[in-house]
Design an enzyme around this catalytic site. Structure first.
Site, short mmCIF file in Angstrom:
data_model
loop_
_atom_site.label_atom_id
_atom_site.label_comp_id
_atom_site.label_asym_id
_atom_site.label_seq_id
_atom_site.Cartn_x
_atom_site.Cartn_y
_atom_site.Cartn_z
N PHE A 111 0.81 -1.22 0.00
CA PHE A 111 0.00 0.00 0.00
C PHE A 111 0.85 1.27 0.00
O PHE A 111 0.30 2.38 0.05
CB PHE A 111 -0.97 0.00 1.20
CG PHE A 111 -0.30 -0.13 2.55
CD1 PHE A 111 0.28 0.96 3.17
CD2 PHE A 111 -0.26 -1.37 3.19
CE1 PHE A 111 0.90 0.84 4.41
CE2 PHE A 111 0.35 -1.49 4.45
CZ PHE A 111 0.93 -0.39 5.05
N ARG A 160 -2.58 6.62 21.00
CA ARG A 160 -2.94 5.43 20.21
C ARG A 160 -4.33 4.93 20.65
O ARG A 160 -5.11 4.46 19.81
CB ARG A 160 -1.90 4.32 20.39
CG ARG A 160 -0.48 4.70 19.97
CD ARG A 160 -0.22 4.68 18.49
NE ARG A 160 -0.48 3.40 17.87
CZ ARG A 160 -0.25 3.16 16.57
NH1 ARG A 160 0.24 4.11 15.77
NH2 ARG A 160 -0.51 1.99 16.05
N THR A 205 -5.92 0.82 13.35
CA THR A 205 -5.65 1.29 11.98
C THR A 205 -6.89 1.15 11.09
O THR A 205 -7.23 2.06 10.34
CB THR A 205 -4.49 0.47 11.37
OG1 THR A 205 -3.41 0.44 12.30
CG2 THR A 205 -4.03 1.05 10.06
N ARG A 218 -10.86 7.03 15.00
CA ARG A 218 -10.99 6.29 13.74
C ARG A 218 -12.36 5.62 13.61
O ARG A 218 -12.94 5.59 12.52
CB ARG A 218 -9.84 5.28 13.61
CG ARG A 218 -8.54 5.99 13.19
CD ARG A 218 -7.35 5.11 13.37
NE ARG A 218 -6.16 5.62 12.68
CZ ARG A 218 -4.96 5.10 12.84
NH1 ARG A 218 -4.77 4.07 13.64
NH2 ARG A 218 -3.92 5.61 12.18
N ASN A 236 -7.64 7.07 7.21
CA ASN A 236 -8.10 6.81 8.58
C ASN A 236 -7.86 8.00 9.52
O ASN A 236 -7.71 7.84 10.73
CB ASN A 236 -7.47 5.51 9.11
CG ASN A 236 -5.96 5.54 9.11
OD1 ASN A 236 -5.35 6.56 8.79
ND2 ASN A 236 -5.35 4.43 9.47
N HIS A 238 -2.66 10.06 12.27
CA HIS A 238 -1.44 9.29 12.50
C HIS A 238 -0.97 9.59 13.92
O HIS A 238 -1.10 10.72 14.39
CB HIS A 238 -0.33 9.72 11.52
CG HIS A 238 1.03 9.23 11.93
ND1 HIS A 238 1.48 7.99 11.57
CD2 HIS A 238 1.99 9.78 12.72
CE1 HIS A 238 2.69 7.81 12.12
NE2 HIS A 238 3.01 8.89 12.82
N GLU A 269 9.88 11.49 14.59
CA GLU A 269 8.77 12.09 13.85
C GLU A 269 8.54 13.55 14.25
O GLU A 269 8.18 14.37 13.40
CB GLU A 269 7.50 11.26 14.05
CG GLU A 269 7.61 9.89 13.38
CD GLU A 269 6.35 9.04 13.50
OE1 GLU A 269 6.27 8.01 12.80
OE2 GLU A 269 5.44 9.39 14.29
P1 IDP Z 1 -0.97 3.09 12.16
O1 IDP Z 1 -1.17 4.40 11.42
O2 IDP Z 1 -2.20 2.65 12.88
O3 IDP Z 1 0.27 3.11 13.05
P2 IDP Z 1 0.56 1.50 10.22
O4 IDP Z 1 0.50 0.01 10.10
O5 IDP Z 1 1.82 2.13 10.75
O6 IDP Z 1 -0.73 1.95 11.07
O7 IDP Z 1 0.26 2.07 8.77
C1 IDP Z 1 0.50 3.41 8.44
C2 IDP Z 1 -0.64 3.92 7.61
O8 IDP Z 1 -0.68 3.20 6.37
C3 IDP Z 1 -2.05 3.67 8.19
O9 IDP Z 1 -2.45 4.61 9.16
C4 IDP Z 1 -2.93 3.73 6.95
O10 IDP Z 1 -3.14 5.08 6.53
C5 IDP Z 1 -2.02 3.02 5.93
N1 IDP Z 1 -2.30 1.57 5.86
C6 IDP Z 1 -1.98 0.62 6.77
N2 IDP Z 1 -2.38 -0.61 6.38
C7 IDP Z 1 -2.98 -0.42 5.18
C8 IDP Z 1 -3.61 -1.31 4.25
O11 IDP Z 1 -3.69 -2.53 4.46
N3 IDP Z 1 -4.11 -0.73 3.11
C9 IDP Z 1 -4.03 0.61 2.85
N4 IDP Z 1 -3.44 1.47 3.69
C10 IDP Z 1 -2.93 0.98 4.84
#
Ligand code: IDP
Length: 140
Positions: free
Chosen positions: A59, A87, A93, A104, A114, A117, A128
């Site tokens: 992605f 969090r 997520t 979310r 979503n 971040h 960050e």
């Molecule tokens: P987080 O934001 O909850 O920490 P991460 O796994 O670090 O989640 O992923 C970063 C960002 O990547 C997510 O917030 C979301 O915007 C995107 N993302 C994560 N998993 C997917 C997926 O399976 N499909 C599309 N986008 C994704």
């Protein structure tokens, strides 16, 4: 518990819907203080660098396109246990798996768009925060 700082980003799906105030209210209600805040348009290079850890994920390119599709609001949140607290307030997520009452669950459109971040560890939070802010920008 220690006072911590974490990096938060209100993502383009949320700025587009004009709900940054509603999201900020969730942080403040949870006892997190917004000690720095900046609205900006990420370039492709910046979004790629910020999400470099996900470079190999399927992605990644879509995520970079989404994060550059409109303005974001980068912010530093401060409070007791701020990284984990944020969090919790954000929720999982995937909004369909996020607990009721989380940002979310209430605002995210899908697993990619979503709405927010949040840093996931003290080390990532430090990195960050540095990505967006200088010490002089952060007023606790
Ligand atoms: P987080 O934001 O909850 O920490 P991460 O796994 O670090 O989640 O992923 C970063 C960002 O990547 C997510 O917030 C979301 O915007 C995107 N993302 C994560 N998993 C997917 C997926 O399976 N499909 C599309 N986008 C994704």
């Amino acid at each position: 518990m220690a006072v911590e700082r974490t990096l938060s980003i209100i993502k383009p799906d949320a700025t587009e819907r004009n709900i940054t105030g509603k999201i900020n209210q969730r942080f403040e209600d949870a006892g997190l203080r917004i000690v720095a805040q900046r609205r900006l348009q990420l370039t492709t290079e910046q979004a790629q660098a910020f999400y470099a850890v996900h470079k190999e994920r399927p992605f990644y390119n879509d995520l970079v396109a989404f994060m550059t599709s409109g303005p974001v609001v980068a912010q530093v949140l401060e409070g007791e246990n701020a990284i984990e607290k944020n969090r919790e307030v954000m929720g999982a997520t995937d909004p369909s798996k996020a607990d009721q009452g989380t940002i979310r669950a209430d605002f995210a459109k899908n697993i990619e768009a979503n709405s927010v971040h949040g840093s996931d560890s003290p080390e990532t939070a430090r990195e960050e925060i540095k990505f967006f802010f200088s010490n002089i920008d952060i007023v606790g």
